[in-house]
Scaffold this motif. Sequence first.
Motif, PDB file in Angstrom:
ATOM      1  N   PHE A  40      17.321  12.537  22.071  1.00 55.88           N
ATOM      2  CA  PHE A  40      18.496  11.677  22.132  1.00 55.88           C
ATOM      3  C   PHE A  40      18.359  10.732  23.324  1.00 55.88           C
ATOM      4  O   PHE A  40      17.838  11.117  24.367  1.00 55.88           O
ATOM      5  N   PHE A  41      18.840   9.500  23.160  1.00 58.50           N
ATOM      6  CA  PHE A  41      18.875   8.522  24.241  1.00 58.50           C
ATOM      7  C   PHE A  41      20.326   8.354  24.651  1.00 58.50           C
ATOM      8  O   PHE A  41      21.178   8.028  23.833  1.00 58.50           O
ATOM      9  N   LEU A  42      20.614   8.582  25.938  1.00 56.96           N
ATOM     10  CA  LEU A  42      21.977   8.505  26.436  1.00 56.96           C
ATOM     11  C   LEU A  42      22.091   7.380  27.455  1.00 56.96           C
ATOM     12  O   LEU A  42      21.176   7.180  28.263  1.00 56.96           O
ATOM     13  N   SER A  43      23.201   6.673  27.409  1.00 56.67           N
ATOM     14  CA  SER A  43      23.468   5.615  28.387  1.00 56.67           C
ATOM     15  C   SER A  43      24.959   5.611  28.694  1.00 56.67           C
ATOM     16  O   SER A  43      25.789   5.936  27.831  1.00 56.67           O
ATOM     17  N   GLN A  44      25.266   5.230  29.939  1.00 56.13           N
ATOM     18  CA  GLN A  44      26.658   5.181  30.341  1.00 56.13           C
ATOM     19  C   GLN A  44      26.848   4.112  31.413  1.00 56.13           C
ATOM     20  O   GLN A  44      26.177   4.120  32.434  1.00 56.13           O
ATOM     21  N   LYS A  45      27.768   3.198  31.138  1.00 49.12           N
ATOM     22  CA  LYS A  45      28.161   2.196  32.117  1.00 49.12           C
ATOM     23  C   LYS A  45      29.307   2.773  32.939  1.00 49.12           C
ATOM     24  O   LYS A  45      30.004   3.684  32.490  1.00 49.12           O
ATOM     25  N   PRO A  46      29.527   2.246  34.133  1.00 50.75           N
ATOM     26  CA  PRO A  46      30.630   2.768  34.948  1.00 50.75           C
ATOM     27  C   PRO A  46      31.984   2.592  34.259  1.00 50.75           C
ATOM     28  O   PRO A  46      32.268   1.541  33.682  1.00 50.75           O
ATOM     29  N   TYR A  47      32.773   3.620  34.300  1.00 51.61           N
ATOM     30  CA  TYR A  47      34.136   3.645  33.750  1.00 51.61           C
ATOM     31  C   TYR A  47      34.181   3.432  32.244  1.00 51.61           C
ATOM     32  O   TYR A  47      35.190   3.015  31.699  1.00 51.61           O
ATOM     33  N   GLN A  48      33.069   3.700  31.570  1.00 49.01           N
ATOM     34  CA  GLN A  48      33.058   3.612  30.115  1.00 49.01           C
ATOM     35  C   GLN A  48      32.541   4.921  29.536  1.00 49.01           C
ATOM     36  O   GLN A  48      32.009   5.766  30.242  1.00 49.01           O
ATOM     37  N   ARG A  49      32.689   5.069  28.250  1.00 51.02           N
ATOM     38  CA  ARG A  49      32.305   6.318  27.610  1.00 51.02           C
ATOM     39  C   ARG A  49      30.785   6.445  27.494  1.00 51.02           C
ATOM     40  O   ARG A  49      30.045   5.453  27.541  1.00 51.02           O
ATOM     41  N   LEU A  50      30.356   7.656  27.300  1.00 52.92           N
ATOM     42  CA  LEU A  50      28.944   7.969  27.151  1.00 52.92           C
ATOM     43  C   LEU A  50      28.480   7.608  25.742  1.00 52.92           C
ATOM     44  O   LEU A  50      29.160   7.912  24.765  1.00 52.92           O
ATOM     45  N   ARG A  51      27.317   6.961  25.645  1.00 50.47           N
ATOM     46  CA  ARG A  51      26.738   6.629  24.347  1.00 50.47           C
ATOM     47  C   ARG A  51      25.515   7.502  24.128  1.00 50.47           C
ATOM     48  O   ARG A  51      24.599   7.518  24.942  1.00 50.47           O
ATOM     49  N   CYS A  52      25.495   8.201  23.023  1.00 51.53           N
ATOM     50  CA  CYS A  52      24.386   9.100  22.682  1.00 51.53           C
ATOM     51  C   CYS A  52      23.822   8.660  21.335  1.00 51.53           C
ATOM     52  O   CYS A  52      24.529   8.658  20.332  1.00 51.53           O
ATOM     53  N   THR A  53      22.530   8.310  21.337  1.00 53.67           N
ATOM     54  CA  THR A  53      21.883   7.823  20.124  1.00 53.67           C
ATOM     55  C   THR A  53      20.724   8.745  19.772  1.00 53.67           C
ATOM     56  O   THR A  53      19.824   8.943  20.595  1.00 53.67           O
ATOM     57  N   PRO A  54      20.720   9.343  18.573  1.00 54.33           N
ATOM     58  CA  PRO A  54      19.562  10.156  18.183  1.00 54.33           C
ATOM     59  C   PRO A  54      18.332   9.267  17.986  1.00 54.33           C
ATOM     60  O   PRO A  54      18.404   8.223  17.345  1.00 54.33           O
ATOM     61  N   ILE A  55      17.218   9.701  18.561  1.00 56.25           N
ATOM     62  CA  ILE A  55      15.987   8.906  18.492  1.00 56.25           C
ATOM     63  C   ILE A  55      15.036   9.448  17.434  1.00 56.25           C
ATOM     64  O   ILE A  55      14.599   8.721  16.551  1.00 56.25           O
ATOM     65  N   HIS A  56      14.709  10.740  17.542  1.00 56.18           N
ATOM     66  CA  HIS A  56      13.662  11.281  16.676  1.00 56.18           C
ATOM     67  C   HIS A  56      13.761  12.807  16.642  1.00 56.18           C
ATOM     68  O   HIS A  56      14.254  13.424  17.577  1.00 56.18           O
ATOM     69  N   THR A  57      13.254  13.389  15.575  1.00 53.98           N
ATOM     70  CA  THR A  57      13.134  14.835  15.442  1.00 53.98           C
ATOM     71  C   THR A  57      11.662  15.173  15.285  1.00 53.98           C
ATOM     72  O   THR A  57      10.998  14.665  14.389  1.00 53.98           O
ATOM     73  N   VAL A  58      11.172  16.030  16.181  1.00 52.50           N
ATOM     74  CA  VAL A  58       9.769  16.457  16.143  1.00 52.50           C
ATOM     75  C   VAL A  58       9.720  17.784  15.390  1.00 52.50           C
ATOM     76  O   VAL A  58      10.321  18.767  15.815  1.00 52.50           O
ATOM     77  N   THR A  59       9.015  17.805  14.287  1.00 56.83           N
ATOM     78  CA  THR A  59       8.971  19.007  13.452  1.00 56.83           C
ATOM     79  C   THR A  59       7.879  19.977  13.879  1.00 56.83           C
ATOM     80  O   THR A  59       7.890  21.133  13.452  1.00 56.83           O
ATOM     81  N   ASN A  60       6.930  19.525  14.690  1.00 56.87           N
ATOM     82  CA  ASN A  60       5.876  20.404  15.192  1.00 56.87           C
ATOM     83  C   ASN A  60       6.469  21.255  16.313  1.00 56.87           C
ATOM     84  O   ASN A  60       6.582  20.817  17.448  1.00 56.87           O
TER      85      ASN A  60
END
Length: 106
Positions: A40-60
Amino acid sequence: MNNDLKIITSRIDLLFKRKSNTRYWLQVANDTYDQTFNFFFLSQKPYQRLRCTPIHTVTNYNLGNLETLLTGVNQAYKLTIDYTQFYGLRWPRSQRLIQKRRHSLE
């Protein structure tokens, strides 16, 4: 594994804007039920909500391969990596603990 590294780095390229006063980090989750590792890639600006974006699933589902994959990601981007559901597990090469303490929601 090289294919996984290319997918992860290309998706980080799209999401990593390098804006000032913004915190960026990666989260790697150990899904023991599906035997996969989720990124997951997470980003957060000051005084704003957290953004969480799924990037990839590794099956190995192998810690050695995950360690080499994360080394490649860390060489390309010096982002903080947060580990979830890795409590008590050790890296195969260095024998260091992956996650020292449990998170409050684990």
